[in-house]
Design a protein around this motif. Structure first.
Motif, mmCIF file in Angstrom:
data_model
loop_
_atom_site.group_PDB
_atom_site.id
_atom_site.type_symbol
_atom_site.label_atom_id
_atom_site.label_comp_id
_atom_site.label_asym_id
_atom_site.label_seq_id
_atom_site.Cartn_x
_atom_site.Cartn_y
_atom_site.Cartn_z
ATOM 1 N N LEU A 136 33.760 69.526 45.256
ATOM 2 C CA LEU A 136 35.128 69.514 45.764
ATOM 3 C C LEU A 136 35.218 70.277 47.077
ATOM 4 N N SER A 137 35.995 69.767 48.007
ATOM 5 C CA SER A 137 36.262 70.510 49.237
ATOM 6 C C SER A 137 37.236 71.641 48.896
ATOM 7 N N ARG A 138 37.393 72.581 49.789
ATOM 8 C CA ARG A 138 38.367 73.665 49.561
ATOM 9 C C ARG A 138 39.776 73.103 49.377
ATOM 10 N N GLU A 139 40.112 72.072 50.145
ATOM 11 C CA GLU A 139 41.435 71.469 50.058
ATOM 12 C C GLU A 139 41.646 70.802 48.696
ATOM 13 N N GLU A 140 40.621 70.054 48.223
ATOM 14 C CA GLU A 140 40.719 69.410 46.910
ATOM 15 C C GLU A 140 40.841 70.453 45.805
ATOM 16 N N TRP A 141 40.028 71.510 45.906
ATOM 17 C CA TRP A 141 40.063 72.577 44.904
ATOM 18 C C TRP A 141 41.458 73.202 44.841
ATOM 19 N N THR A 142 42.026 73.517 45.998
ATOM 20 C CA THR A 142 43.349 74.138 46.058
ATOM 21 C C THR A 142 44.413 73.229 45.444
ATOM 22 N N ARG A 143 44.302 71.930 45.673
ATOM 23 C CA ARG A 143 45.272 70.983 45.121
ATOM 24 C C ARG A 143 45.091 70.791 43.621
ATOM 25 N N LEU A 144 43.834 70.716 43.151
ATOM 26 C CA LEU A 144 43.562 70.391 41.753
ATOM 27 C C LEU A 144 43.444 71.601 40.830
ATOM 28 N N ILE A 145 42.936 72.717 41.353
ATOM 29 C CA ILE A 145 42.705 73.907 40.528
ATOM 30 C C ILE A 145 43.228 75.146 41.277
ATOM 31 N N PRO A 146 44.498 75.187 41.612
ATOM 32 C CA PRO A 146 45.027 76.268 42.442
ATOM 33 C C PRO A 146 44.963 77.645 41.789
ATOM 34 N N GLU A 147 44.881 77.688 40.467
ATOM 35 C CA GLU A 147 44.889 78.971 39.776
ATOM 36 C C GLU A 147 43.511 79.634 39.704
ATOM 37 N N SER A 148 42.498 79.008 40.272
ATOM 38 C CA SER A 148 41.142 79.553 40.240
ATOM 39 C C SER A 148 40.592 79.643 41.655
ATOM 40 N N SER A 149 39.831 80.687 41.937
ATOM 41 C CA SER A 149 39.227 80.862 43.258
ATOM 42 C C SER A 149 38.198 79.776 43.527
#
Length: 90
Positions: A64-77
């Motif tokens: 996952l890109s940082r952007e995808e991670w932030t959108r999909l799993i925002p509660e985890s670093s």
């Protein structure tokens, strides 16, 4: 679900008209369902974090890109799960 904190991570796994159950030893999650043509399917998902990550990385071919991670799993670093260069990972 983060077991230690009992906090949900990501989206809920849903099936249409199927069942979800764990293997007796907890090593896998099984899902079943039916297609529109009434064909039955069974999917198996490993529950060991390293095995689950390896399986996912092999299937999707990228992390996952940082952007995808932030959108999909925002509660985890953010962390890079799929190592670049492994099994076609880009």
């Amino acid at each position: 679900m983060d077991v230690a904190s009992r906090h949900q991570l990501g989206l809920l796994l849903t099936t249409l008209g199927g069942d979800v159950t764990f293997a007796p030893d907890g090593s896998a999650l099984y899902t079943t369902g039916r297609t529109e043509d009434e064909e039955t399917w069974l999917s198996t998902f490993p529950t060991d974090p390293e095995q689950a990550a390896a399986t996912l990385c092999a299937r999707v071919g990228t992390t996952l890109s940082r952007e995808e991670w932030t959108r999909l799993i925002p509660e985890s670093s953010y962390r890079e799960i799929c190592p670049k260069g492994a099994a076609g990972i880009r």
